[in-house]
Write a protein that holds these residues in place. Structure first.
Motif, PDB file in Angstrom:
ATOM      1  N   ALA A   1      -2.622  -0.362   4.242  1.00  0.00           N
ATOM      2  CA  ALA A   1      -2.093  -0.788   2.944  1.00  0.00           C
ATOM      3  C   ALA A   1      -3.205  -1.237   2.013  1.00  0.00           C
ATOM      4  CB  ALA A   1      -1.078  -1.912   3.144  1.00  0.00           C
ATOM      5  N   ALA A   2      -4.188  -1.968   2.547  1.00  0.00           N
ATOM      6  CA  ALA A   2      -5.292  -2.439   1.718  1.00  0.00           C
ATOM      7  C   ALA A   2      -6.174  -1.286   1.249  1.00  0.00           C
ATOM      8  CB  ALA A   2      -6.126  -3.459   2.502  1.00  0.00           C
TER       9      ALA A   2
ATOM     10  N   ALA B 104      -0.840  -7.187  -3.113  1.00  0.00           N
ATOM     11  CA  ALA B 104      -0.280  -5.871  -2.814  1.00  0.00           C
ATOM     12  C   ALA B 104       0.028  -5.703  -1.324  1.00  0.00           C
ATOM     13  CB  ALA B 104      -1.243  -4.777  -3.270  1.00  0.00           C
ATOM     14  N   VAL B 105      -0.787  -6.319  -0.481  1.00  0.00           N
ATOM     15  CA  VAL B 105      -0.652  -6.152   0.966  1.00  0.00           C
ATOM     16  C   VAL B 105       0.357  -7.131   1.565  1.00  0.00           C
ATOM     17  CG1 VAL B 105      -1.916  -6.459   3.145  1.00  0.00           C
ATOM     18  CG2 VAL B 105      -2.932  -5.152   1.277  1.00  0.00           C
TER      19      VAL B 105
ATOM     20  N   GLN C 167      -5.239   1.768   0.731  1.00  0.00           N
ATOM     21  CA  GLN C 167      -4.510   2.497  -0.302  1.00  0.00           C
ATOM     22  C   GLN C 167      -4.603   1.774  -1.646  1.00  0.00           C
ATOM     23  OE1 GLN C 167      -0.380   3.073   0.626  1.00  0.00           O
ATOM     24  NE2 GLN C 167      -0.024   4.462  -1.082  1.00  0.00           N
ATOM     25  N   THR C 168      -4.535   0.457  -1.618  1.00  0.00           N
ATOM     26  CA  THR C 168      -4.656  -0.319  -2.860  1.00  0.00           C
ATOM     27  C   THR C 168      -6.054  -0.194  -3.450  1.00  0.00           C
ATOM     28  OG1 THR C 168      -2.996  -1.911  -2.054  1.00  0.00           O
ATOM     29  CG2 THR C 168      -4.428  -2.626  -3.859  1.00  0.00           C
TER      30      THR C 168
ATOM     31  N   GLY D 128      -6.769   2.905  -5.473  1.00  0.00           N
ATOM     32  CA  GLY D 128      -6.005   3.110  -6.682  1.00  0.00           C
ATOM     33  C   GLY D 128      -6.819   2.876  -7.949  1.00  0.00           C
TER      34      GLY D 128
ATOM     35  N   THR E 182       7.589  -9.097  -4.232  1.00  0.00           N
ATOM     36  CA  THR E 182       7.327  -7.966  -5.118  1.00  0.00           C
ATOM     37  C   THR E 182       7.981  -8.238  -6.465  1.00  0.00           C
ATOM     38  OG1 THR E 182       7.388  -6.508  -3.179  1.00  0.00           O
ATOM     39  CG2 THR E 182       7.458  -5.470  -5.355  1.00  0.00           C
TER      40      THR E 182
ATOM     41  N   LEU F 241      -5.785  -8.750  -6.506  1.00  0.00           N
ATOM     42  CA  LEU F 241      -5.131  -7.446  -6.381  1.00  0.00           C
ATOM     43  C   LEU F 241      -4.719  -7.110  -4.955  1.00  0.00           C
ATOM     44  CD1 LEU F 241      -4.265  -4.749  -7.680  1.00  0.00           C
ATOM     45  CD2 LEU F 241      -6.602  -3.920  -7.235  1.00  0.00           C
ATOM     46  N   VAL F 242      -5.667  -7.159  -4.037  1.00  0.00           N
ATOM     47  CA  VAL F 242      -5.410  -6.613  -2.698  1.00  0.00           C
ATOM     48  C   VAL F 242      -4.415  -7.462  -1.923  1.00  0.00           C
ATOM     49  CG1 VAL F 242      -6.453  -5.833  -0.550  1.00  0.00           C
ATOM     50  CG2 VAL F 242      -7.718  -5.611  -2.691  1.00  0.00           C
TER      51      VAL F 242
ATOM     52  N   GLN G  84      -6.322   0.834 -10.471  1.00  0.00           N
ATOM     53  CA  GLN G  84      -6.486  -0.559 -10.887  1.00  0.00           C
ATOM     54  C   GLN G  84      -7.683  -1.195 -10.195  1.00  0.00           C
ATOM     55  OE1 GLN G  84      -2.946  -2.910 -10.462  1.00  0.00           O
ATOM     56  NE2 GLN G  84      -3.802  -4.699 -11.478  1.00  0.00           N
ATOM     57  N   ALA G  85      -7.841  -0.934  -8.896  1.00  0.00           N
ATOM     58  CA  ALA G  85      -8.992  -1.460  -8.172  1.00  0.00           C
ATOM     59  C   ALA G  85     -10.285  -0.859  -8.707  1.00  0.00           C
ATOM     60  CB  ALA G  85      -8.848  -1.172  -6.681  1.00  0.00           C
TER      61      ALA G  85
END
Length: 315
Positions: free
Chosen positions: A201-202, A232-233, A204-205, A208, A306, A228-229, A210-211
């Protein structure tokens, strides 16, 4: 909230289906509970009397209806020893929940830290080492890991006891040394899977846009992770931790047997061996109900963590 209400109804339906499968499945277990209690030398009259006392001479649907009606009143049945099943489960469930709870308290920060570190260093030696280690631990059965810990820390180094025997009625918290190796075994078993999920998951973030935008603007890893991370995770991580916690209660069967720990797993194994069907049915049903509850709590956690789901943005 409508979606969560539907999931609640679905979970209740699954619990009813689970009760039917548990009752019928346990009844189909190999062996005869009457023979296991009386031995092969029992006379037909003795076997018939015990079968009638246990209610095993009645049709399966009738026995299930009686059992299910008792569940609504909190009655899980009576063990072949004559004791109420709820009484047998009360201390054992608490002991197993203590093991699983301590394991989750340790594996949550451990898996989050290792998963984020591996994702940040993806493709490098750190990532490959953590990924290979977690894959190895996922492949190793719990009892093998438990045996390795006993060999190292109990037999070789003599730091902790090899078994977790407790005086009758004593709390494991009064003897913390007996908890160390069982908890460590569960942490190894549970954190391996959690690390892999969080790492995916991290990663994938971090891949992206945004990262990438934040990195191009000079945002360093600690700030990037915090802003961010981790947000999201976290929904995925909480799901994994909740489900893993309940899975550890059920998965502790072999670990508890290895260490002789007085938990629900040890009770399940001994009940299967002695043909104590009411206890086996109750233990399996409790574990299944806990798993369904964990899945429901995981759904709530995802909504709470979320923002777009809380505000209805998913519609």
């Amino acid at each position: 909230m409508t979606g969560l209400a539907r999931k609640l109804v679905t979970r209740l339906g699954m619990l009813v289906a689970l009760s039917i499968l548990v009752f019928a499945g346990v009844d189909l277990l190999p062996g005869d509970p009457v023979t296991s209690r009386l031995g092969i030398s029992a006379t037909p009259e003795q076997a018939a009397a015990l079968r009638a006392r246990l209610g095993l001479d009645r049709p399966l649907p009738v026995r299930y209806a009686d059992w299910a009606s008792g569940l609504f009143g909190g009655n899980l049945g009576t063990s072949v020893s004559g004791r109420p099943v709820t009484e047998l489960l009360s201390d054992r469930v608490g002991n197993s929940a203590l093991l699983a709870g301590l394991a989750v308290l340790l594996l949550a920060p451990l898996s989050l830290g290792l998963g984020l570190w591996a994702a940040w260093r993806r493709g490098r030696a750190v990532d490959k080492t953590i990924s290979a280690g977690s894959l190895l631990l996922v492949s190793v059965p719990e009892f093998v890991a438990a045996g390795g810990l006993v060999l190292l820390f109990a037999v070789t180094l003599r730091w902790f006891p090899a078994v977790s025997l407790l005086p009758a009625g004593a709390s494991p918290l009064a003897y913390p040394e007996v908890l160390v190796l069982p908890v460590a075994s569960l942490v190894l078993a549970g954190s391996a899977y959690a690390v892999r999920v969080i790492r995916g998951a991290a990663a994938q973030t971090l891949a992206g846009p945004q990262a990438e935008f934040l990195r191009l603007n000079g945002v360093r890893w600690p700030v990037l992770a915090r802003r961010l991370v981790v947000p999201a995770v976290l929904p995925v991580a909480v799901q994994v931790w909740l489900v893993t916690g309940v899975a550890l209660v059920g998965g502790a069967v072999l670990v508890e047997k290895v260490f002789g720990y007085p938990g629900i797993g040890e009770l399940l194994v001994s009940s299967v061996q002695t043909g104590d069907l009411p206890v086996v049915q109750a233990v399996v049903l409790v574990l299944g109900a806990l798993m369904l509850l964990a899945l429901l709590l995981a759904d709530f956690a995802v909504v709470l963590l979320t923002p777009r789901l809380r505000t209805g943005g998913a519609r």
